[in-house]
Design a protein around this motif. Structure first.
Motif, mmCIF file in Angstrom:
data_model
loop_
_atom_site.group_PDB
_atom_site.id
_atom_site.type_symbol
_atom_site.label_atom_id
_atom_site.label_comp_id
_atom_site.label_asym_id
_atom_site.label_seq_id
_atom_site.Cartn_x
_atom_site.Cartn_y
_atom_site.Cartn_z
ATOM 1 N N GLU A 129 49.077 69.925 49.309
ATOM 2 C CA GLU A 129 49.473 69.581 50.705
ATOM 3 C C GLU A 129 51.126 69.262 50.441
ATOM 4 O O GLU A 129 51.732 69.130 49.342
ATOM 5 N N LYS A 166 46.188 68.065 45.629
ATOM 6 C CA LYS A 166 45.083 66.750 46.097
ATOM 7 C C LYS A 166 44.531 66.202 45.036
ATOM 8 O O LYS A 166 43.892 65.208 45.147
ATOM 9 N N GLU A 214 36.434 64.222 45.798
ATOM 10 C CA GLU A 214 36.559 62.763 45.803
ATOM 11 C C GLU A 214 35.656 61.820 45.651
ATOM 12 O O GLU A 214 35.683 60.828 45.193
ATOM 13 N N TYR A 254 43.604 72.445 48.717
ATOM 14 C CA TYR A 254 44.063 71.527 47.546
ATOM 15 C C TYR A 254 45.774 71.193 47.425
ATOM 16 O O TYR A 254 45.843 70.753 46.469
ATOM 17 N N ARG A 291 48.737 71.365 55.371
ATOM 18 C CA ARG A 291 47.920 71.800 54.272
ATOM 19 C C ARG A 291 48.409 73.166 53.863
ATOM 20 O O ARG A 291 49.188 73.920 54.639
ATOM 21 N N VAL A 334 36.750 69.308 48.634
ATOM 22 C CA VAL A 334 37.839 68.389 48.354
ATOM 23 C C VAL A 334 36.974 67.277 48.360
ATOM 24 O O VAL A 334 37.203 65.970 47.637
#
Length: 556
Positions: A145, A179, A67, A143, A157, A63
């Protein structure tokens, strides 16, 4: 407290995700406690193997990489070396701190998978998993939420709720979001291996009910969860960043689920340690010797994985030791909020390392360990403990006794004369202190252990104040010499009692008294400092903390 015979003791420490700096909550929750425990067990002669490493395959890493637009390995390469500096700075001594990215770990995990498969505890099945249509990819648990169905927490999560601690599947979440894109994912069929966790309900419950000495919140949680009934869980994920399956019958791009793979690090790290020493079978003494003990130091959110899932995996594998204890700590909070690397709650550990000496910080944390309740850590309270307790009590005791020995006896330990009742009482308290502190540490009551060590220092200070050697030196130098000799014996024993908590300064004290052995770890015995020994120079053990008032304005 000396055991009847040395034991093999595995100290297994939680594996941090290599995706961001650690904070003080990590140290209080999972990393300082095992070091204190391991140092004590080594001091009484046990053969301790303390292992951990960076979890490099967790979805938090992928993750973070997504990002930042980098590869997961680049994230690992940044944070794993940073973790190593933390251990050096805090004097936390691992026999091996490795990663889950090694060839040894991959081999052990794949062998474990094949053993479970051979034993009939894994089976393939088709299921539905969330799929992000805008990103054209399946979404591993973290990935996704959404809202926890148990407590209503809005940032749960897909694998676990940080608020209530319940383990989850992504499909359990209410109002799930990707996410990656923030869109609502759709369910799409995929094939995975499943673990027959449900078959371990009865053996786990039977085993848990025989556990003695476990912390009540750990045992009650584990028994309650197993009593509610365990269900089969997916053992693989649609994710290439991880340990690949050793079979290819369910398609490409599959990895072993990180939750099960990561705990296998407790088995792979000892094997890697043994291989590095050139004794590849040495690990078996800690894993297959029925007399060996194993302790798992983790935070409260990891209780299910270490008190339920990992023991079930061990049972499914066979021929491996089950945990002796899982002394999981409660949460460390900052301003009432749980410390969280991902949520930005709590200062980074580097902030404290820049402002506090290692042993001073270890002391303040040890006095606030969240062993039975959540503990709020405030910066001004850390500073107060260091200044008002560590410096004013223990540091002051050592400094003034060494200074007076230098002033009145040219730095040579004086010869004692007739002992008073007060002298005899303080001398007798030395072994009692070591017995008490050792018993508390051995029971993983570390917070009570350091409080008991500090109590001994307070008693020695009270003795010194009553005897007033600075006054008797004017009229009765023999009485002054006896008082200082008794105080030196007490200080030597207290330095041993403090040594698992304050390793650097304790060794400095014992070295100055001429009582430091060549062993790396201080023997758990009250040293006798003979008259005539010349004390070595000993600067003040600790510095008072004077933080800028602006430092207290926020907690991170």
């Amino acid at each position: 407290m000396t055991p009847k015979s040395p034991k093999k003791v595995l100290v297994a420490v939680a594996w941090p995700y290599a995706q961001g700096p650690l904070h003080l909550g990590h140290i209080a929750g999972a990393y300082l406690p095992p070091d204190i425990f391991a140092r004590y067990r080594r001091s009484i002669g046990d053969d301790v193997l303390m292992v951990s490493g960076s979890d490099v395959h967790g979805t938090p890493i992928t993750v973070k990489a997504d990002e930042m637009g980098v590869t997961p390995q680049e994230i690992v390469n940044k944070y794993h070396p940073e973790f190593l500096t933390y251990w050096d700075d805090l004097d936390i001594q691992f026999d091996l701190f490795t990663t889950t990215g090694t060839d040894t770990h991959r081999r052990v995990v794949q062998d474990f998978f094949m053993t479970l498969l051979k034993n009939g505890y894994l089976y393939p099945d088709t299921t539905e998993q969330y799929f992000d249509e805008s990103e054209h990819r399946f979404l591993p648990d973290r990935y996704v939420e959404g809202t926890c169905p148990h407590c209503g927490y809005e940032f749960a999560r897909g694998d676990q709720c940080d608020n209530c601690g319940k383990t989850l599947d992504p499909t359990d979440l209410l109002d799930p979001k990707s996410k990656l894109s923030g869109t609502t994912p759709v369910l799409k069929e995929t094939e995975h291996y499943y673990w027959k966790l449900s078959e371990f309900n009865e053996p786990l419950l039977e085993w848990l009910k025989t556990r003695e000495g476990w912390r009540s919140h750990v045992l009650n949680f584990a028994i309650g969860m197993v009593t509610d009934g365990l269900h089969d869980r997916a053992f693989t994920r649609d994710l290439e960043w991880g340990v690949p399956l050793p079979v290819d019958d369910i398609g490409q791009g599959k990895s072993i689920y990180v939750w099960w793979e990561a705990v296998m690090g407790y088995l792979s790290a000892p094997q890697e340690w043994a291989e590095l020493r050139g004794t590849p079978d040495a690990w078996r003494e800690w894993w297959q010797n029925p007399e060996a003990e194993s302790y798992y130091f983790v935070g409260k959110d990891n209780i299910p994985f270490h008190a339920i899932y990992w023991p079930a995996l061990i049972m499914g594998h066979g021929d491996l030791n089950l945990p002796t204890d899982v002394p999981a700590n409660q949460y460390v909070t900052f301003g009432g909020l749980k410390a969280s690397k991902s949520r930005g709650v709590g200062r980074p550990l580097s902030w404290y390392l820049e402002r506090f000496e290692s042993d001073s910080l270890r002391y303040a944390i040890a006095q606030s360990l969240p062993e039975s309740n959540d503990t709020d850590l405030a910066d001004d309270e850390i500073a107060r403990r260091i200044n008002d307790e560590l410096v004013a009590t223990w540091g002051n005791l050592v400094n003034r006794v060494v200074s007076m020995t230098g002033r009145y006896f040219e730095g040579v330990v004086p010869t004692p004369r007739a002992l008073t009742q007060a002298d005899e009482t303080l001398l007798a308290a030395r072994q009692m202190t070591l017995d008490d502190v050792g018993s508390l540490i051995g029971s993983v009551k570390l917070r009570a252990g350091i409080a008991r060590a500090m109590q001994a220092a307070q008693e020695a200070n009270a003795y010194l104040n009553d005897a007033a050697p600075w006054t008797s030196a004017k009229t009765d130098l023999e009485r002054t010499g006896t008082t200082l000799w008794v105080a030196i014996q007490s200080i030597a024993a207290s330095a041993v009692a403090f040594s698992p908590y304050l390793p650097a300064t304790s060794r400095s004290v014992l070295a100055a008294l001429g009582a430091l052995s060549d062993d790396e770890f201080v023997p758990w015995l009250a040293p006798k400092i003979e008259a005539g020994v010349e004390l070595k120079p000993l600067p003040p053990l600790f510095s008072k903390v004077a933080l800028d008032p602006a430092d207290f304005d926020s907690e991170g």
